[in-house]
Design a protein around this motif. Sequence first.
Motif, PDB file in Angstrom:
ATOM      1  N   HIS A 181      -5.248   4.151  -4.759  1.00  0.00           N
ATOM      2  CA  HIS A 181      -6.040   3.817  -3.566  1.00  0.00           C
ATOM      3  C   HIS A 181      -7.226   4.775  -3.483  1.00  0.00           C
ATOM      4  CE1 HIS A 181      -6.926   2.582   0.626  1.00  0.00           C
ATOM      5  NE2 HIS A 181      -6.491   1.428   0.161  1.00  0.00           N
ATOM      6  N   HIS A 182      -7.963   4.724  -2.358  1.00  0.00           N
ATOM      7  CA  HIS A 182      -9.203   5.508  -2.264  1.00  0.00           C
ATOM      8  C   HIS A 182      -8.961   7.010  -2.455  1.00  0.00           C
ATOM      9  CE1 HIS A 182     -10.395   1.675  -0.888  1.00  0.00           C
ATOM     10  NE2 HIS A 182     -10.587   1.899   0.386  1.00  0.00           N
ATOM     11  N   GLU A 236      -3.950   5.103   5.484  1.00  0.00           N
ATOM     12  CA  GLU A 236      -4.293   5.410   4.088  1.00  0.00           C
ATOM     13  C   GLU A 236      -5.690   6.026   3.944  1.00  0.00           C
ATOM     14  OE1 GLU A 236      -4.177   2.390   5.350  1.00  0.00           O
ATOM     15  OE2 GLU A 236      -6.105   1.494   4.824  1.00  0.00           O
ATOM     16  N   HIS A 280       0.866  -1.188   0.000  1.00  0.00           N
ATOM     17  CA  HIS A 280       0.000   0.000   0.000  1.00  0.00           C
ATOM     18  C   HIS A 280       0.895   1.227   0.000  1.00  0.00           C
ATOM     19  CE1 HIS A 280      -3.433  -2.542   0.799  1.00  0.00           C
ATOM     20  NE2 HIS A 280      -4.231  -1.505   0.837  1.00  0.00           N
TER      21      HIS A 280
HETATM   22  C1  GLC Z   1     -10.008  -2.095   3.031  1.00  0.00           C
HETATM   23  C2  GLC Z   1      -9.581  -0.671   3.141  1.00  0.00           C
HETATM   24  C3  GLC Z   1      -8.295  -0.402   2.557  1.00  0.00           C
HETATM   25  C4  GLC Z   1      -7.330  -1.502   2.300  1.00  0.00           C
HETATM   26  C5  GLC Z   1      -7.986  -2.801   2.023  1.00  0.00           C
HETATM   27  C6  GLC Z   1      -7.025  -3.957   1.980  1.00  0.00           C
HETATM   28  O1  GLC Z   1     -10.992  -2.335   2.183  1.00  0.00           O
HETATM   29  O2  GLC Z   1     -10.518   0.217   2.643  1.00  0.00           O
HETATM   30  O3  GLC Z   1      -7.724   0.765   2.997  1.00  0.00           O
HETATM   31  O4  GLC Z   1      -6.726  -1.185   1.134  1.00  0.00           O
HETATM   32  O5  GLC Z   1      -9.004  -3.046   2.843  1.00  0.00           O
HETATM   33  O6  GLC Z   1      -7.652  -5.165   1.926  1.00  0.00           O
END
Ligand code: GLC
Length: 440
Positions: A85-86, A37, A26
């Motif tokens: 990512h988000h 994150e 990540h």
């Molecule tokens: C979740 C979270 C995230 C992470 C992920 C990993 O859904 O939103 O931040 O990336 O899990 O499995």
Amino acid sequence: MSSYPIRSTPGDTAWFRAARFGMFIHWGLYALPARHEWVKTNEKISEEKYDQYFRHFDPDLYDAREWAKAAKAAGMKYAVLTTKHHEGFCMFDSQFTDYKCTNTPAGRDLVKEFVDAFRAEGLRVGFYYSLIDWHHPHFPIDIYHPRRDDPDAFEQNRGRDMKIYAQYMRDQVRELLTNYGKIDILWFDWSYPDQHGGPGREWMRGKGRNEWESDQLIALARELQPGIIIDNRADVEQDLWTPEQYQVTEWVRHRETGELVTWEACQTFSGSWGYHRDESTWKSPEMLIRMLVNTVSCGGNLLMNVGPTARGEFDYRAKASLQVFADWMHGNSRAIYNCTMAEPDLLPSLPRDCRFTQSEDGSRLYIHLFAYPFGQLLLPGLAGKVEYAQFLHDGSEILMTEGKVDHFSEGAARGDGLLVLNLPAVKPAVTVPVVELFLK
Ligand code: GLC
């Protein structure tokens, strides 16, 4: 034989189950604030303020070859990197946005370097792609969005067009699955179709397969990379079930049919996926190794996460955790690769504090000693079935007796079919010692 019938799915999952152990990475702008994150939404940070991370993203120490070497040394066979990512920031040179690494001081395509380096080390590569996007102007505000509590959230939401965003995702997935050669895994994340803002905020709708237009997205991915493994998080069942941040106790089954499925647990070294400077719940060496073993003993894979720093390195705690795996896997990987849940009828009653794995061809049974027992390990039902026994890490013989421990044995320490393994009094210097039984 210990190979089980597993629900068949469109992707090529055989290599994946044999591999058993991968690295999750990540990495994004959130490495700069270094406090999870989800920091943008946790702290409801404005675009303007979050932009400072974009301006200062300068991973000058990033050397994907170092990462790949560390993953390989830890015994990992594949890696999955967050391409977005988000927060919406792209770690690759996408034509469809300016919000990408090539426009930051990083100045290069970070995904490309990752792919090249991991492939060069012989690891398979996967892409995590967030369905959620807290930057894209057409991503409708919902309960997870950083702008959810703005007084004018409703007005801000007006004119956001999910269809435009869904097309954007297809465009990017096309880039990701076209420009980087063979990609083995596509890890979408994630869906919440039934959640909404509650009374007065029902307009904050959740998102699932209809909103993402998942069927089209998946069809595109399959067209571009036919054998690719896709997870289930786009709200459409595909190849991979993904239990997150807990330990399963039995093989994951399909909810309707009860069939065994291909599954992968994802876990963090500490309590965050992205680099978190001040988080201190780092897992102990014992916990890390037990997680891997427990997963494989239930027929699953482990995807162990690293959150690199803003400079582009694994920090010292992550390095130490990877070293724990490297040390253990060096002598014990045979009990992991190509292994799965042990045949249940082989072991009518399992000794305490152990986990079992078995080679896919059924010929070897591995006993992982979570707590080191005193003196003997009693294995009812196995007498006459084992040809030879040894510690796996050093190949040293373990003496076996049958029927009873000795003259004074009572109860469970005596009986037909009882196999007794005579262990040394002192636990070998291995985090979780493994006994390898060669079955007849
Ligand atoms: C979740 C979270 C995230 C992470 C992920 C990993 O859904 O939103 O931040 O990336 O899990 O499995």
